[in-house]
Scaffold this active site. Structure first.
Site, mmCIF file in Angstrom:
data_model
loop_
_atom_site.group_PDB
_atom_site.id
_atom_site.type_symbol
_atom_site.label_atom_id
_atom_site.label_comp_id
_atom_site.label_asym_id
_atom_site.label_seq_id
_atom_site.Cartn_x
_atom_site.Cartn_y
_atom_site.Cartn_z
ATOM 1 N N GLY A 243 12.873 -22.360 -0.294
ATOM 2 C CA GLY A 243 13.990 -22.534 0.647
ATOM 3 C C GLY A 243 15.077 -23.438 0.103
ATOM 4 O O GLY A 243 15.573 -23.269 -1.006
ATOM 5 N N GLY A 244 15.439 -24.444 0.918
ATOM 6 C CA GLY A 244 16.507 -25.359 0.529
ATOM 7 C C GLY A 244 16.192 -26.106 -0.761
ATOM 8 O O GLY A 244 17.102 -26.559 -1.459
ATOM 9 N N GLY B 10 36.502 -6.805 -29.479
ATOM 10 C CA GLY B 10 36.855 -7.707 -28.379
ATOM 11 C C GLY B 10 36.106 -9.017 -28.489
ATOM 12 O O GLY B 10 36.597 -10.071 -28.061
ATOM 13 N N ALA B 11 34.919 -8.963 -29.073
ATOM 14 C CA ALA B 11 34.120 -10.181 -29.194
ATOM 15 C C ALA B 11 34.842 -11.212 -30.065
ATOM 16 O O ALA B 11 34.671 -12.419 -29.888
ATOM 17 C CB ALA B 11 32.742 -9.858 -29.757
HETATM 18 C C1 HXC Z 1 6.546 -28.674 6.992
HETATM 19 C C2 HXC Z 1 5.265 -28.244 5.123
HETATM 20 C C3 HXC Z 1 6.263 -27.358 4.651
HETATM 21 C C4 HXC Z 1 7.439 -27.164 5.441
HETATM 22 C C5 HXC Z 1 4.660 -27.411 3.219
HETATM 23 N N1 HXC Z 1 4.284 -28.231 4.216
HETATM 24 N N2 HXC Z 1 5.843 -26.845 3.481
HETATM 25 N N3 HXC Z 1 5.427 -28.889 6.281
HETATM 26 N N4 HXC Z 1 7.514 -27.848 6.613
HETATM 27 N N5 HXC Z 1 8.416 -26.380 5.055
HETATM 28 C C6 HXC Z 1 3.094 -29.038 4.284
HETATM 29 C C7 HXC Z 1 1.834 -28.215 4.554
HETATM 30 O O1 HXC Z 1 1.649 -28.025 5.914
HETATM 31 C C8 HXC Z 1 0.761 -29.132 3.956
HETATM 32 O O2 HXC Z 1 0.483 -30.173 4.867
HETATM 33 C C9 HXC Z 1 1.455 -29.764 2.770
HETATM 34 O O3 HXC Z 1 2.856 -29.644 3.030
HETATM 35 C C10 HXC Z 1 1.153 -29.067 1.456
HETATM 36 O O4 HXC Z 1 1.404 -27.660 1.605
HETATM 37 P P1 HXC Z 1 0.376 -26.548 1.120
HETATM 38 O O5 HXC Z 1 0.829 -25.272 1.694
HETATM 39 O O6 HXC Z 1 -1.020 -26.998 1.396
HETATM 40 O O7 HXC Z 1 0.601 -26.604 -0.452
HETATM 41 P P2 HXC Z 1 0.667 -25.395 -1.506
HETATM 42 O O8 HXC Z 1 -0.483 -24.475 -1.273
HETATM 43 O O9 HXC Z 1 0.792 -26.033 -2.847
HETATM 44 O O10 HXC Z 1 1.987 -24.583 -1.170
HETATM 45 C C11 HXC Z 1 3.238 -25.186 -1.233
HETATM 46 C C12 HXC Z 1 4.323 -24.251 -0.659
HETATM 47 C C13 HXC Z 1 3.894 -23.789 0.750
HETATM 48 C C14 HXC Z 1 4.478 -23.016 -1.589
HETATM 49 C C15 HXC Z 1 5.645 -25.022 -0.677
HETATM 50 O O11 HXC Z 1 3.522 -24.955 1.495
HETATM 51 C C16 HXC Z 1 4.986 -23.066 1.476
HETATM 52 O O12 HXC Z 1 5.210 -21.884 1.221
HETATM 53 N N6 HXC Z 1 5.618 -23.783 2.416
HETATM 54 C C17 HXC Z 1 6.636 -23.194 3.276
HETATM 55 C C18 HXC Z 1 7.868 -22.795 2.502
HETATM 56 C C19 HXC Z 1 9.000 -22.337 3.374
HETATM 57 O O13 HXC Z 1 9.037 -21.191 3.776
HETATM 58 N N7 HXC Z 1 9.869 -23.310 3.799
HETATM 59 C C20 HXC Z 1 10.975 -23.105 4.679
HETATM 60 C C21 HXC Z 1 12.118 -22.543 3.864
HETATM 61 S S1 HXC Z 1 13.594 -22.330 4.822
HETATM 62 P P3 HXC Z 1 -0.934 -30.922 4.926
HETATM 63 O O14 HXC Z 1 -0.821 -31.802 6.116
HETATM 64 O O15 HXC Z 1 -1.962 -29.861 5.022
HETATM 65 O O16 HXC Z 1 -1.028 -31.706 3.647
HETATM 66 C C22 HXC Z 1 14.659 -23.440 4.215
HETATM 67 C C23 HXC Z 1 16.038 -23.309 4.763
HETATM 68 C C24 HXC Z 1 17.084 -23.848 3.880
HETATM 69 O O17 HXC Z 1 14.348 -24.254 3.427
HETATM 70 C C25 HXC Z 1 18.276 -22.967 3.786
HETATM 71 C C26 HXC Z 1 18.297 -22.128 2.530
HETATM 72 C C27 HXC Z 1 19.630 -21.475 2.276
#
Ligand code: HXC
Length: 510
Positions: free
Chosen positions: A169-170, A404-405
């Site tokens: 994401g961000g 051109g290069a």
């Molecule tokens: C809150 C989060 C989180 C999130 C991870 N955690 N991502 N908490 N918000 N976005 C927390 C988990 O709950 C977990 O908590 C700890 O962080 C570790 O995550 P895991 O999943 O256990 O780790 P891992 O297996 O290594 O995977 C990491 C990851 C995955 C690939 C980043 O967590 C993931 O896919 N997260 C969500 C990604 C996502 O979709 N984010 C939103 C994007 S939208 P605990 O308590 O168990 O330790 C965005 C908008 C911006 O960003 C705008 C863009 C233009």
């Protein structure tokens, strides 16, 4: 008094623990350092000044009111790298996966604002899952503000992103708007959405490595500029990179004292070009022999290897090198190479880094794959970037400069300041064989006649003097004197100024 001091020590110790021992151990087990360990390695000893250590999120949804951790998943502040100020934020994966809340965003924004005000670079260390899901739109708003600051700072202060864990994401979009992105092999990933979401939405099964590992982003997507074996190597290389970069767009490049004489002669360069014009040679040998002490920091080493880009120094001053690489696809310009070099040239121009261009290019790569992929527009990016650049530009044609290069590769016609050629240079619309086959199509069935035509074209154009007679080449130089001639040209150009017509900004073909 003692009590308050103890309370401060207690609070600091608590904040430094981040998400707790268990999560720190898990971080180490994955081969990753913690955010604080990373900052310590990156910055000069004891130079880190931390701000916002006690900041907590304000979310109450999903039971969040009970889970507050001081610092809220990002460590922010400033310090020095070899004595020069840098601002830093490091995502703490042990705290809510480093995810961004409103309060966490405000910490980053504060650092971005301070860096811009004091005109010093920002380095972001990323290990985080994007917007904090529990905070919803407050987190999205936070990201929007961080993105805006990325854009406002772009071209004013260098912004470097280092990806050191799984990022989504961000936490990939903000890096994408910075100047350079570096990754760590096997422990860092970048994707807009992770493998689980991909499976749900598209039913595609893919591992994190396949979706966004360092090898993908350094060789295929070109999102990342390089990948290192581990956190330690990566951070030490970031210190090396920062020594090449100016602090801002008005500071001028840093100057690193050197023992390497500007007039060092390199007789081995006299024989770098093989007798056979179709035989490759390694253009990096030329770069290493020209740069101070052979010190070259390559950017995008693994991507579009038919062009080489990176930083070096001449007489202690940073320069950017752009060079066709005859070892890969004969150094041809294709879409990937054009985009890669264009971005590098624009970075150099933003930050007043002179550009040295080494040319050995047989032209643009023909074919449907390239044309359908937008070669015209991508090639135009490089042409545009070189032409708009107003930094000192020194160009050397070592061998081929065809079609051109020739124009594109920082030629005299697009404001090359000093354009050199080696005696081995061949400057023509195309190679002798191709030219003869087009001009004398009726003689294609007669190999002897055609060979004579090829020789005729070769004798006329396979040299630098036709271009030199017109002033397109300022001087034909001895290869062994290349470093001296470039150093003298750069010295002469130190106070170069160019007046351009007023415009809001240009419209480079994106
Ligand atoms: C809150 C989060 C989180 C999130 C991870 N955690 N991502 N908490 N918000 N976005 C927390 C988990 O709950 C977990 O908590 C700890 O962080 C570790 O995550 P895991 O999943 O256990 O780790 P891992 O297996 O290594 O995977 C990491 C990851 C995955 C690939 C980043 O967590 C993931 O896919 N997260 C969500 C990604 C996502 O979709 N984010 C939103 C994007 S939208 P605990 O308590 O168990 O330790 C965005 C908008 C911006 O960003 C705008 C863009 C233009």
């Amino acid at each position: 008094m003692k009590q308050v001091v103890e309370e401060l020590a207690r609070r600091r110790a608590n904040a430094r623990l981040g998400g707790g021992e268990k999560r720190i151990d898990a971080q180490h087990k994955r081969g990753k350092l913690t955010a604080r360990e990373r900052i310590e390695l990156l910055l000069d000893d004891k130079s880190f000044e931390e701000y916002g250590m006690y900041v907590e999120h304000r979310c109450t949804d999903f039971g969040m009111a009970e889970t507050k951790i001081p610092g809220d998943g990002v460590i922010t502040g400033w310090g020095t790298i070899n004595g020069r100020t840098v601002y830093i934020f490091a995502k703490d994966f042990t705290v809510f996966g480093g995810s961004l809340s409103e309060a966490h965003a405000q910490k980053i924004m504060k650092i971005q604002d301070m860096a811009l005000r004091s005109r010093a670079p920002v380095i972001g260390l990323f290990d985080a899952g994007g917007a904090r899901i529990q905070e919803g739109v407050a987190a999205l708003g936070g990201y929007g503000e961080v993105f805006l600051r990325n854009v406002i700072s772009s071209g004013v202060i260098p912004q470097i992103s280092v990806i050191m864990g799984p990022c989504a994401g961000g936490d990939v979009y903000s890096p994408a708007m910075t100047d350079f992105i570096f990754m760590v092999k096997d422990t860092s990933y970048m994707f807009v959405t992770g493998p689980d979401v991909v499976k749900t939405v598209t039913n595609e099964e893919v591992t994190a490595e396949e979706l966004g590992g360092a090898s993908i982003h350094t060789t295929r997507s070109s999102i990342a500029d390089h990948a290192y074996d581990n956190d330690v190597e990566c951070l030490l290389q970031m210190r090396r990179l920062m020594d090449f970069l100016p602090s801002n767009n008005q500071s001028g490049v840093p100057v690193v004292p050197t023992e390497d004489r500007f007039d060092r002669s390199e007789p081995s360069l006299d024989t770098l070009i093989p007798d056979n014009p179709n035989k490759p040679y390694d253009i990096k040998e030329l770069i290493l022999k020209v740069a101070d002490e052979g010190d070259f920091f390559e950017i995008q080493q693994a991507y579009a290897r038919n062009i080489v880009t990176g930083f070096g120094r001449i007489e202690g001053h940073t320069v950017g090198f752009v060079a066709n690489q005859p070892m890969v696809l004969a150094g041809v310009l294709d879409s990937d190479a054009s985009r890669k070099a264009a971005r590098f040239v624009r970075f150099c121009d933003c930050f007043n880094i002179p550009i040295i261009t080494f040319v050995d290019v047989p032209g643009f790569l023909p074919g449907t794959a390239q044309e359908y992929g937008g070669l015209i527009k991508h090639g135009a990016k490089l042409l545009f970037a070189f032409a708009e650049a107003t930094v000192p530009k020194v160009t050397l044609i070592t061998r081929k400069a065809y079609g051109g290069a020739y124009d594109v590769m920082s030629s005299k016609h697009i404001r090359g300041d000093v354009n050199y050629a080696w005696p081995t240079a061949e400057i023509a619309v195309m190679g002798p064989k191709g030219a003869a086959e087009i001009l004398y199509r009726s003689e294609l069935g007669n190999p002897e006649k055609l060979a004579a035509r090829v020789k005729e074209y070769q004798d006329r154009f396979a040299n630098p003097f036709v271009a030199a007679e017109r002033g397109y080449i300022d001087e034909v130089i001895m290869p062994r004197n290349t470093r001296t001639r470039i150093a003298r040209a750069l010295n002469m150009l130190r106070s170069k100024t160019v007046e351009s017509p007023w415009k809001k900004h240009d419209n480079i073909p994106l």
